[in-house]
Design an enzyme around this catalytic site. Structure first.
Site, PDB file in Angstrom:
ATOM      1  N   LYS A 175       0.921  -1.115   0.009  1.00  0.00           N
ATOM      2  CA  LYS A 175      -0.099  -0.062  -0.011  1.00  0.00           C
ATOM      3  C   LYS A 175       0.791   1.290  -0.006  1.00  0.00           C
ATOM      4  O   LYS A 175       2.052   1.280   0.535  1.00  0.00           O
ATOM      5  CB  LYS A 175      -0.853  -0.055   1.212  1.00  0.00           C
ATOM      6  CG  LYS A 175      -1.927   1.196   1.366  1.00  0.00           C
ATOM      7  CD  LYS A 175      -2.940   0.962   2.636  1.00  0.00           C
ATOM      8  CE  LYS A 175      -3.870   1.700   2.713  1.00  0.00           C
ATOM      9  NZ  LYS A 175      -4.711   1.654   3.801  1.00  0.00           N
ATOM     10  N   SER A 213      -9.537   1.343   3.213  1.00  0.00           N
ATOM     11  CA  SER A 213      -9.083   2.299   2.193  1.00  0.00           C
ATOM     12  C   SER A 213      -7.873   1.390   1.306  1.00  0.00           C
ATOM     13  O   SER A 213      -7.396   2.115   0.438  1.00  0.00           O
ATOM     14  CB  SER A 213      -8.094   3.264   3.063  1.00  0.00           C
ATOM     15  OG  SER A 213      -7.307   2.789   3.766  1.00  0.00           O
ATOM     16  N   SER A 272      -9.682  -1.046   7.312  1.00  0.00           N
ATOM     17  CA  SER A 272      -9.212  -0.747   5.826  1.00  0.00           C
ATOM     18  C   SER A 272      -8.426  -2.052   5.390  1.00  0.00           C
ATOM     19  O   SER A 272      -7.940  -1.775   4.170  1.00  0.00           O
ATOM     20  CB  SER A 272      -8.175   0.333   5.579  1.00  0.00           C
ATOM     21  OG  SER A 272      -8.954   1.676   5.567  1.00  0.00           O
TER      22      SER A 272
HETATM   23  N1  GLN Z   1     -12.816   3.577   6.563  1.00  0.00           N
HETATM   24  C1  GLN Z   1     -12.648   4.034   7.588  1.00  0.00           C
HETATM   25  C2  GLN Z   1     -12.092   5.442   7.635  1.00  0.00           C
HETATM   26  O1  GLN Z   1     -12.230   6.101   6.473  1.00  0.00           O
HETATM   27  C3  GLN Z   1     -11.445   3.372   8.168  1.00  0.00           C
HETATM   28  C4  GLN Z   1     -10.101   3.734   7.329  1.00  0.00           C
HETATM   29  C5  GLN Z   1      -8.886   2.932   7.618  1.00  0.00           C
HETATM   30  O2  GLN Z   1      -8.955   1.595   8.126  1.00  0.00           O
HETATM   31  N2  GLN Z   1      -7.863   3.378   7.298  1.00  0.00           N
HETATM   32  O3  GLN Z   1     -11.535   6.158   8.515  1.00  0.00           O
END
Ligand code: GLN
Length: 454
Positions: free
Chosen positions: A60, A135, A159
């Protein structure tokens, strides 16, 4: 086969499908082939090689890889080159894995669909009109599309697990502190954790063996021995106590998701697991607690992107303050700005007690509730995501709707617990993920249960 052949076939696959999937931000074709050749040479010379020798994988784009770009899919970091390796990258290199590219993500890991990337939209390999989740959408899609054998992502509120669920792969968020965060661009430091995406549970155990462990470069890294996680695979699960939190099966969960998860639970029962309903009523406060804590930490962590020390700088400005304002206004996307504003507000004097401090208190209650649950059961099982992969644009204009994607995953980060998402079936042709949550440092138990129903 040689490492060179495996890596070349992976690169071929990327050339064949990534024009459609758009998981990769960059492929290090020459470097990857060179590195594969040196692994082959080591083998030819009878030298010892690492556990992941010659295996093509990708990271990532919020994980630092020396002398390569690390953009967090943000304009503000579009020209940032990392001066050092993240600890996980060092460990991957030591295990002779071949890092073949950087993967797309929601900008600064904020989002649940990868639509917040400032660069491009990654598609779900099961249906190109649908999101891969987020994400870490690029990390999930690259494994699901067979471009790499595994990838790394980060999980602050879901994420890793949510995109794994939407793309039909295995995604593991380890216990907070299990994997070093050194070299992971911080979103919310008290919640962030790096973990693997793999095609199956065995691969997941192998990658965890490599990336886990105490690191002096991360003061929150836990001094807990790393076991050989593969020893937990395919064990008898008879008598293992599994809790089903009723709050995670209620309103808002799609029927098809519920059906496939319940089928998996039936399979666990047939194997001798003792399944019982439990209750985690504090979970209903998880989303507000998460968005206050994560945005507060983000507002502080992202203050460093000021146009001076890092990243994008506006071309024209009148004075220093104007330089900050213009660089950040142009450099950050709208979701990142929303989080910075939410966090700044929650931390500001006069509101700190009402929001930030209150959220910390509720966090404590959530932790205690899980603690009590783990006196009764060994593992907790639930859907990972309330729905299967959704269409592009379906939730993009409605942040609250998007935030609900993480309703089953955020409590785990708030408590710092380990959890996996594994594919258990299809609903209308789209993958459904099962979440298995364990007590602190019980990654092995999670892997046992997961491998038993794979
Ligand atoms: N979807 C969640 C957010 O937008 C989690 C994101 C993540 O785990 N990085 O914060």
């Amino acid at each position: 086969v040689s490492a060179e052949e495996v890596v070349k076939s992976s690169i071929e696959r990327i050339k064949e499908v990534d024009g459609k999937i758009d998981a990769f931000l960059e492929v290090f074709e020459e470097d990857a082939i060179e590195n594969a050749k040196s692994v082959d040479k080591k083998i030819a010379n009878g030298e010892e090689v690492g556990a992941l020798a010659g295996i093509p994988m990708a990271i990532k784009d919020n994980i630092c890889l020396k002398n390569q770009k690390t953009t967090c899919a943000s304009k503000i970091l579009e020209n940032f080159t990392s001066p050092y390796d993240a600890t996980v990258v060092r460990k991957l290199k030591e295990s002779d894995a071949i890092i073949i590219g950087r993967l797309n993500m929601d900008e600064f890991a904020m989002g649940s669909s990868t639509e917040n990337s400032s660069i491009k939209k990654t598609k779900n390999p099961y249906d190109l009109e649908r999101v891969p989740g987020g994400s870490s959408g690029g990390s999930a899609a690259s494994v699901a599309a067979g471009e790499v054998y595994f990838s790394l992502g980060s999980d602050t509120g879901g994420s890793i697990r949510q995109p794994a669920s939407l793309c039909g792969v295995v995604g593991f968020k380890p216990t907070y502190g299990r994997v070093s965060r050194y070299g992971l661009v911080a979103f919310a430091s008290s919640l962030d954790q790096i973990g693997p995406f793999t095609r199956d549970v065995e691969d997941c155990a192998l990658v965890l063996n490599t990336i886990c462990g105490k690191d002096n470069l991360d003061s929150t890294s836990a001094n807990v021995d790393v076991e050989d996680f593969t020893t937990y695979l395919n064990k008898d699960i008879k008598g293992i106590r599994v809790g089903l939190p009723k709050e995670y099966f209620g309103e808002g969960i799609d029927e098809g998701v519920k059906r496939e998860v319940e089928k998996a639970v039936e399979a666990l029962k047939l194997l001798g697991a003792e399944v019982k309903e439990i209750s985690l009523p504090m979970s209903k406060y998880s989303l507000p607690v998460y968005y206050i804590l994560s945005s507060s930490e983000a507002s502080s962590n992202l203050a460093r992107f000021d146009g001076i020390r890092y990243g994008y700088r506006a071309d024209e400005f009148e004075d220093l303050v104007d330089l900050y304002v213009k660089s950040r206004s142009i450099g950050f996307g709208s979701e990142v700005k929303r989080r910075i504003m939410l966090g700044t507000y929650a931390l500001s004097s006069g509101y700190y007690d009402a929001y930030y401090k209150k959220a910390l208190k509720v966090k404590r209650l959530i932790i205690e509730e899980f603690k009590r649950a783990f006196e009764e059961v060994d593992l907790i099982v639930s859907p990972t995501s309330p729905s299967v992969a959704f269409k592009f644009g379906e939730k993009a204009d409605d942040p609250l709707k998007m935030y609900l994607s993480d309703v089953c995953t955020v409590p785990v980060n708030i408590a710092g617990l380990p959890a996996v998402s594994m594919p258990v079936g299809l609903s209308e042709g789209l993958p459904v993920g099962l979440q298995i949550i364990g007590n602190y440092f019980q990654e092995g138990k999670i892997l046992s249960l997961a491998s038993s129903i794979e």
